[in-house]
Scaffold this active site. Sequence first.
Site, PDB file in Angstrom:
ATOM      1  N   SER A 183       0.855  -1.197   0.000  1.00 48.07           N
ATOM      2  CA  SER A 183       0.000   0.000   0.000  1.00 48.07           C
ATOM      3  C   SER A 183       0.888   1.243   0.000  1.00 48.07           C
ATOM      4  O   SER A 183       2.096   1.151   0.281  1.00 48.07           O
ATOM      5  CB  SER A 183      -0.856  -0.024   1.278  1.00 48.07           C
ATOM      6  OG  SER A 183      -1.435   1.230   1.545  1.00 48.07           O
ATOM      7  N   TYR A 201      -4.029  -0.643   9.893  1.00 50.62           N
ATOM      8  CA  TYR A 201      -3.767  -0.834   8.457  1.00 50.62           C
ATOM      9  C   TYR A 201      -2.339  -0.394   8.132  1.00 50.62           C
ATOM     10  O   TYR A 201      -1.598  -1.098   7.430  1.00 50.62           O
ATOM     11  CB  TYR A 201      -4.787  -0.033   7.640  1.00 50.62           C
ATOM     12  CG  TYR A 201      -4.747  -0.304   6.149  1.00 50.62           C
ATOM     13  CD1 TYR A 201      -5.355  -1.437   5.615  1.00 50.62           C
ATOM     14  CD2 TYR A 201      -4.104   0.569   5.274  1.00 50.62           C
ATOM     15  CE1 TYR A 201      -5.322  -1.684   4.255  1.00 50.62           C
ATOM     16  CE2 TYR A 201      -4.068   0.327   3.916  1.00 50.62           C
ATOM     17  CZ  TYR A 201      -4.684  -0.803   3.405  1.00 50.62           C
ATOM     18  OH  TYR A 201      -4.644  -1.047   2.049  1.00 50.62           O
TER      19      TYR A 201
HETATM   20  P1  NAP Z   1     -11.832  -5.009  -1.625  1.00 48.03           P
HETATM   21  O1  NAP Z   1     -12.600  -4.844  -2.884  1.00 48.03           O
HETATM   22  O2  NAP Z   1     -12.482  -4.750  -0.313  1.00 48.03           O
HETATM   23  O3  NAP Z   1     -11.151  -6.438  -1.644  1.00 48.03           O
HETATM   24  C1  NAP Z   1     -10.632  -7.043  -0.505  1.00 48.03           C
HETATM   25  C2  NAP Z   1     -10.686  -8.530  -0.708  1.00 48.03           C
HETATM   26  O4  NAP Z   1     -10.167  -9.199   0.449  1.00 48.03           O
HETATM   27  C3  NAP Z   1     -12.119  -9.004  -0.891  1.00 48.03           C
HETATM   28  O5  NAP Z   1     -12.131 -10.053  -1.817  1.00 48.03           O
HETATM   29  C4  NAP Z   1     -12.454  -9.502   0.495  1.00 48.03           C
HETATM   30  O6  NAP Z   1     -13.517 -10.412   0.548  1.00 48.03           O
HETATM   31  C5  NAP Z   1     -11.140 -10.166   0.855  1.00 48.03           C
HETATM   32  N1  NAP Z   1     -11.098 -10.465   2.264  1.00 48.03           N
HETATM   33  C6  NAP Z   1     -11.070  -9.604   3.297  1.00 48.03           C
HETATM   34  N2  NAP Z   1     -11.088 -10.282   4.451  1.00 48.03           N
HETATM   35  C7  NAP Z   1     -11.160 -11.601   4.138  1.00 48.03           C
HETATM   36  C8  NAP Z   1     -11.229 -12.802   4.893  1.00 48.03           C
HETATM   37  N3  NAP Z   1     -11.250 -12.791   6.244  1.00 48.03           N
HETATM   38  N4  NAP Z   1     -11.275 -13.977   4.239  1.00 48.03           N
HETATM   39  C9  NAP Z   1     -11.267 -14.013   2.883  1.00 48.03           C
HETATM   40  N5  NAP Z   1     -11.222 -12.914   2.113  1.00 48.03           N
HETATM   41  C10 NAP Z   1     -11.158 -11.727   2.740  1.00 48.03           C
HETATM   42  O7  NAP Z   1     -10.603  -4.009  -1.653  1.00 48.03           O
HETATM   43  P2  NAP Z   1      -9.324  -3.933  -2.603  1.00 48.03           P
HETATM   44  O8  NAP Z   1      -8.988  -2.513  -2.669  1.00 48.03           O
HETATM   45  O9  NAP Z   1      -9.493  -4.719  -3.842  1.00 48.03           O
HETATM   46  O10 NAP Z   1      -8.248  -4.612  -1.658  1.00 48.03           O
HETATM   47  C11 NAP Z   1      -7.382  -5.652  -2.072  1.00 48.03           C
HETATM   48  C12 NAP Z   1      -6.029  -5.446  -1.434  1.00 48.03           C
HETATM   49  O11 NAP Z   1      -5.458  -4.248  -1.938  1.00 48.03           O
HETATM   50  C13 NAP Z   1      -6.069  -5.292   0.071  1.00 48.03           C
HETATM   51  O12 NAP Z   1      -4.965  -5.953   0.655  1.00 48.03           O
HETATM   52  C14 NAP Z   1      -5.938  -3.801   0.262  1.00 48.03           C
HETATM   53  O13 NAP Z   1      -5.397  -3.457   1.498  1.00 48.03           O
HETATM   54  C15 NAP Z   1      -4.998  -3.475  -0.870  1.00 48.03           C
HETATM   55  N6  NAP Z   1      -4.932  -2.076  -1.280  1.00 48.03           N
HETATM   56  C16 NAP Z   1      -6.014  -1.442  -1.812  1.00 48.03           C
HETATM   57  C17 NAP Z   1      -5.875  -0.130  -2.212  1.00 48.03           C
HETATM   58  C18 NAP Z   1      -7.003   0.637  -2.815  1.00 48.03           C
HETATM   59  O14 NAP Z   1      -6.837   1.831  -3.072  1.00 48.03           O
HETATM   60  N7  NAP Z   1      -8.131   0.054  -3.096  1.00 48.03           N
HETATM   61  C19 NAP Z   1      -4.672   0.525  -2.064  1.00 48.03           C
HETATM   62  C20 NAP Z   1      -3.601  -0.139  -1.524  1.00 48.03           C
HETATM   63  C21 NAP Z   1      -3.742  -1.456  -1.141  1.00 48.03           C
HETATM   64  P3  NAP Z   1     -15.035  -9.874   0.761  1.00 48.03           P
HETATM   65  O15 NAP Z   1     -15.442  -9.293  -0.576  1.00 48.03           O
HETATM   66  O16 NAP Z   1     -15.774 -11.083   1.167  1.00 48.03           O
HETATM   67  O17 NAP Z   1     -14.964  -8.823   1.839  1.00 48.03           O
END
Ligand code: NAP
Length: 252
Positions: free
Chosen positions: A144, A157
């Site tokens: 991140s 986080y």
């Molecule tokens: P997201 O759409 O909320 O995706 C998160 C994913 O993780 C979802 O598939 C979620 O499942 C899964 N997850 C969370 N807890 C879980 C658990 N206990 N067991 C199984 N699956 C679980 O958000 P995203 O932005 O794509 O995030 C993906 C990664 O990118 C994360 O590590 C996040 O920190 C990182 N990230 C995102 C951004 C951004 O700007 N979006 C920036 C930097 C890093 P559910 O759908 O069931 O909740």
Amino acid sequence: MDNPFFDLSGKTAVVTGANTGIGQGIAVALAGAGANIALVARRQPDETAAMIEKRGGKSVIITADLSTIEPCERIISEAQAAWGSVDILVNNAGIIRRNDALDFTEDDWDSVMDTNLKNLFFLSQAAARVMAANGGGKIINIASMLTFQGGIRVASYTASKSGVGGLTKLMANEWAAKGINVNAIAPGYIATNNTAALQADEKRNAEILGRIPAGRWGDPSDLGGAAVFLSSDAANYVHGHILAVDGGWLAR
Ligand code: NAP
């Protein structure tokens, strides 16, 4: 023209949190490069499976709740049973909790650290044991901007994603000689469920957009190229690197 550098045909990739957002974007991109995908999710990732199938790719679904490390070994053995090997692991699943540091609760600390950091380590360990026995593999952790910066109102986080940066380097150091490349992708501000609250907050949204040289939020598909690169032979001598895909955010 063929580009064998980025060809993942015959490889197996395990992608966690593959039902939505960045995990979905990466799973679809890896499948597009030829990999067979194990989609790990706690909710059915039917949409991702359909997107992969539509592009002529193949996937299986492994249902798992990654809030504990209990399913880690099962995930790797089910992927192996489905595809015969595990060549690539993308540790993408993650959560965020927002509160002032003065009010931050133990539950908001533990739940984020357990999913984002503890699970990432033990799933990597389970995968690396298989990869080491098979002569190598690729592990990609989703870091991140808060791997580099402090952020605000997201204490656990920031701690977890700073930890992802450190663990990426530690695992790279220990496993490079076994043929395992461990690297990370640090997404900038990507429009997903994770950032829905920020996108909805007019003031924060304007502040964020004002600092992104590219002038837009990222899309999950923006991460696909970096993921294919780090999964491929093109990255065979890349170890412990954290690749920012951020529209220029860190350059400001
Ligand atoms: P997201 O759409 O909320 O995706 C998160 C994913 O993780 C979802 O598939 C979620 O499942 C899964 N997850 C969370 N807890 C879980 C658990 N206990 N067991 C199984 N699956 C679980 O958000 P995203 O932005 O794509 O995030 C993906 C990664 O990118 C994360 O590590 C996040 O920190 C990182 N990230 C995102 C951004 C951004 O700007 N979006 C920036 C930097 C890093 P559910 O759908 O069931 O909740």
